[in-house]
Design a protein around this motif. Structure first.
Motif, PDB file in Angstrom:
ATOM      1  N   LEU A 222       0.830  -1.203   0.000  1.00 55.26           N
ATOM      2  CA  LEU A 222       0.000   0.000   0.000  1.00 55.26           C
ATOM      3  C   LEU A 222       0.868   1.259   0.000  1.00 55.26           C
ATOM      4  CD1 LEU A 222      -2.831   1.235   0.085  1.00 55.26           C
ATOM      5  CD2 LEU A 222      -2.717   1.143   2.588  1.00 55.26           C
ATOM      6  N   PHE A 223       1.815   1.323   0.927  1.00 56.85           N
ATOM      7  CA  PHE A 223       2.706   2.485   0.995  1.00 56.85           C
ATOM      8  C   PHE A 223       3.895   2.378   0.041  1.00 56.85           C
ATOM      9  CE2 PHE A 223       1.152   2.547   5.607  1.00 56.85           C
ATOM     10  CZ  PHE A 223       0.130   3.418   5.303  1.00 56.85           C
ATOM     11  N   LYS A 224       4.080   1.181  -0.556  1.00 59.99           N
ATOM     12  CA  LYS A 224       5.159   0.964  -1.519  1.00 59.99           C
ATOM     13  C   LYS A 224       6.545   1.200  -0.910  1.00 59.99           C
ATOM     14  CE  LYS A 224       2.121   0.174  -4.714  1.00 59.99           C
ATOM     15  NZ  LYS A 224       1.879  -1.216  -5.195  1.00 59.99           N
ATOM     16  N   ILE A 225       6.715   0.778   0.339  1.00 57.55           N
ATOM     17  CA  ILE A 225       8.016   0.863   0.982  1.00 57.55           C
ATOM     18  C   ILE A 225       8.274  -0.439   1.732  1.00 57.55           C
ATOM     19  CG2 ILE A 225       6.978   2.061   2.973  1.00 57.55           C
ATOM     20  CD1 ILE A 225       9.735   3.363   3.396  1.00 57.55           C
ATOM     21  N   VAL A 226       9.441  -1.027   1.492  1.00 56.61           N
ATOM     22  CA  VAL A 226       9.820  -2.259   2.176  1.00 56.61           C
ATOM     23  C   VAL A 226      10.373  -1.878   3.541  1.00 56.61           C
ATOM     24  CG1 VAL A 226      11.249  -4.319   2.102  1.00 56.61           C
ATOM     25  CG2 VAL A 226      10.335  -3.366  -0.020  1.00 56.61           C
ATOM     26  N   PRO A 227       9.717  -2.289   4.644  1.00 57.72           N
ATOM     27  CA  PRO A 227      10.117  -1.791   5.970  1.00 57.72           C
ATOM     28  C   PRO A 227      11.427  -2.365   6.507  1.00 57.72           C
ATOM     29  CG  PRO A 227       8.345  -3.372   6.179  1.00 57.72           C
ATOM     30  CD  PRO A 227       8.543  -3.162   4.719  1.00 57.72           C
ATOM     31  N   PHE A 228      11.939  -3.443   5.912  1.00 63.85           N
ATOM     32  CA  PHE A 228      13.171  -4.060   6.408  1.00 63.85           C
ATOM     33  C   PHE A 228      14.359  -3.551   5.605  1.00 63.85           C
ATOM     34  CE2 PHE A 228      10.792  -8.147   7.859  1.00 63.85           C
ATOM     35  CZ  PHE A 228      10.129  -7.395   8.812  1.00 63.85           C
ATOM     36  N   SER A 229      15.400  -3.157   6.296  1.00 65.30           N
ATOM     37  CA  SER A 229      16.551  -2.551   5.635  1.00 65.30           C
ATOM     38  C   SER A 229      17.257  -3.507   4.689  1.00 65.30           C
ATOM     39  CB  SER A 229      17.542  -2.050   6.695  1.00 65.30           C
ATOM     40  OG  SER A 229      17.997  -3.137   7.505  1.00 65.30           O
TER      41      SER A 229
ATOM     42  N   CYS B  18      15.969  -6.009   3.009  1.00 67.57           N
ATOM     43  CA  CYS B  18      15.096  -6.552   1.969  1.00 67.57           C
ATOM     44  C   CYS B  18      14.808  -5.464   0.935  1.00 67.57           C
ATOM     45  CB  CYS B  18      13.782  -7.051   2.570  1.00 67.57           C
ATOM     46  SG  CYS B  18      13.980  -8.433   3.720  1.00 67.57           S
ATOM     47  N   ASN B  19      14.889  -5.833  -0.336  1.00 68.08           N
ATOM     48  CA  ASN B  19      14.602  -4.891  -1.409  1.00 68.08           C
ATOM     49  C   ASN B  19      13.326  -5.227  -2.165  1.00 68.08           C
ATOM     50  OD1 ASN B  19      17.046  -3.435  -0.947  1.00 68.08           O
ATOM     51  ND2 ASN B  19      18.173  -4.989  -2.092  1.00 68.08           N
ATOM     52  N   SER B  20      12.779  -6.401  -1.915  1.00 65.68           N
ATOM     53  CA  SER B  20      11.583  -6.837  -2.622  1.00 65.68           C
ATOM     54  C   SER B  20      10.477  -7.202  -1.640  1.00 65.68           C
ATOM     55  CB  SER B  20      11.903  -8.045  -3.509  1.00 65.68           C
ATOM     56  OG  SER B  20      10.724  -8.593  -4.071  1.00 65.68           O
ATOM     57  N   PRO B  21       9.240  -6.765  -1.902  1.00 68.40           N
ATOM     58  CA  PRO B  21       8.119  -7.164  -1.032  1.00 68.40           C
ATOM     59  C   PRO B  21       7.908  -8.674  -1.004  1.00 68.40           C
ATOM     60  CG  PRO B  21       7.503  -5.315  -2.436  1.00 68.40           C
ATOM     61  CD  PRO B  21       8.828  -5.800  -2.934  1.00 68.40           C
ATOM     62  N   LYS B  22       8.345  -9.368  -2.050  1.00 66.37           N
ATOM     63  CA  LYS B  22       8.157 -10.817  -2.094  1.00 66.37           C
ATOM     64  C   LYS B  22       8.935 -11.514  -0.979  1.00 66.37           C
ATOM     65  CE  LYS B  22       7.315 -11.049  -7.078  1.00 66.37           C
ATOM     66  NZ  LYS B  22       7.784 -11.625  -8.376  1.00 66.37           N
TER      67      LYS B  22
END
Length: 295
Positions: free
Chosen positions: A84-91, A93-97
């Motif tokens: 929804l916010f289009k931001i990956v919260p973990f430093s 990780c670069n992919s939502p998958k």
């Protein structure tokens, strides 16, 4: 000749101006994961020395509910940040998958299958575990009940102790966004800005803690899950005449176990622990350790 459009010029990462959307969601996610860590440590692992055979079932149900609610909120908000916010919260990780692959088995499998464990209106869906939790035969001294509570608290507590690592990574993402950094590997190339969660000290602690998750916590959790399997079998053979070597008795025990939702939740959760201690977990440690330390 027309001058180039400023909007079409891609700014270097250290010149990207942070927005509230890039900073606030990871901070909220970090607090939610800290909440999970608190329940896993304080309400689960640290209460084990005070656990008795007479511990109230209602107290146990409350612990299960509070942790599962915290996990549901934290993992769901992580996915909201990603999609929804289009931001990956973990430093790291670069992919939502990457996050979805870790969170969805817990959200769609482990948590729903555990609902009959703590929800009074759903207890009829899993009579086996409640029979054990309410089994107080004088000859056994409630050993199976104690072993079940102890096993669940240990397995779940060790499993979600990893939320401290997720708490750190979320704050690292917020700090990176504040400094205009998009990728973790850009840390050493960036000069200036705030460096607290992305400092060498914190990154070092995070890597050692992650090593503990993969190599220590997961082993303890997996061992506790295996102990739960022994509890089911021991309890059922005891109440059915201790026919351990009888094939018919064993088949009867298996029939009762495989209809328990908590059994499948246990199997799914054990696969997560097994994955952590596998080559995949070691590979992740090696990959993360290659990332340059901050200043």
């Amino acid at each position: 000749m027309c001058s180039p459009n400023k909007r079409q010029q891609k700014l270097p990462y250290h010149q990207i101006k942070p927005s509230i959307k890039d900073i606030v969601p990871p901070v909220i996610a970090s607090l939610l994961h800290l909440h999970v860590f608190y329940h896993a440590l304080v309400n689960y692992l640290l209460c084990l020395p005070y656990l008795k055979t007479t511990t109230s079932s209602d107290e146990f149900y409350s612990k299960i509910y509070l942790l599962e609610r915290a996990v549901f909120l934290a993992y769901t908000f992580d996915l909201v940040c990603c999609y929804l916010f289009k931001i990956v919260p973990f430093s790291r990780c670069n992919s939502p998958k990457d996050i979805a692959g870790h969170h969805l088995p817990i959200l769609l499998g482990v948590l729903p299958l555990c609902i009959p464990t703590w929800a009074s209106e759903w207890r009829n869906a899993d009579p086996l575990i409640h029979d054990i939790l309410n089994y107080t035969a004088s000859d056994s001294g409630g050993k199976w009940r104690y072993a079940m509570i102890n096993g669940i608290l240990q397995a779940t507590g060790w499993g979600f102790l990893s939320s401290l690592n997720e708490f750190i990574m979320c704050l690292q993402r917020a700090e990176m966004s504040w400094n205009g950094i998009e990728v973790f590997t850009q840390l050493n190339s960036h000069t200036g800005g705030i460096k607290v969660m992305t400092s060498r000290c914190v990154i070092g602690f995070e890597l050692y803690f992650k090593l503990g998750i993969f190599c220590i916590f997961s082993c303890f959790g997996f061992r506790s899950i295996c102990a739960l399997d022994q509890v089911w079998y021991g309890y059922l053979t005891e109440i059915n005449g201790n026919g351990v070597n009888d094939f018919y008795m064993t088949w009867k025990v298996v029939q009762k176990i495989v209809v328990s939702p908590f059994f499948y939740s246990n199997c799914l959760f054990s696969s997560v622990h097994a994955k952590y201690v596998s080559y995949d977990g070691v590979e992740n440690i090696q990959k993360d350790s290659e990332v340059p330390f901050g200043e």
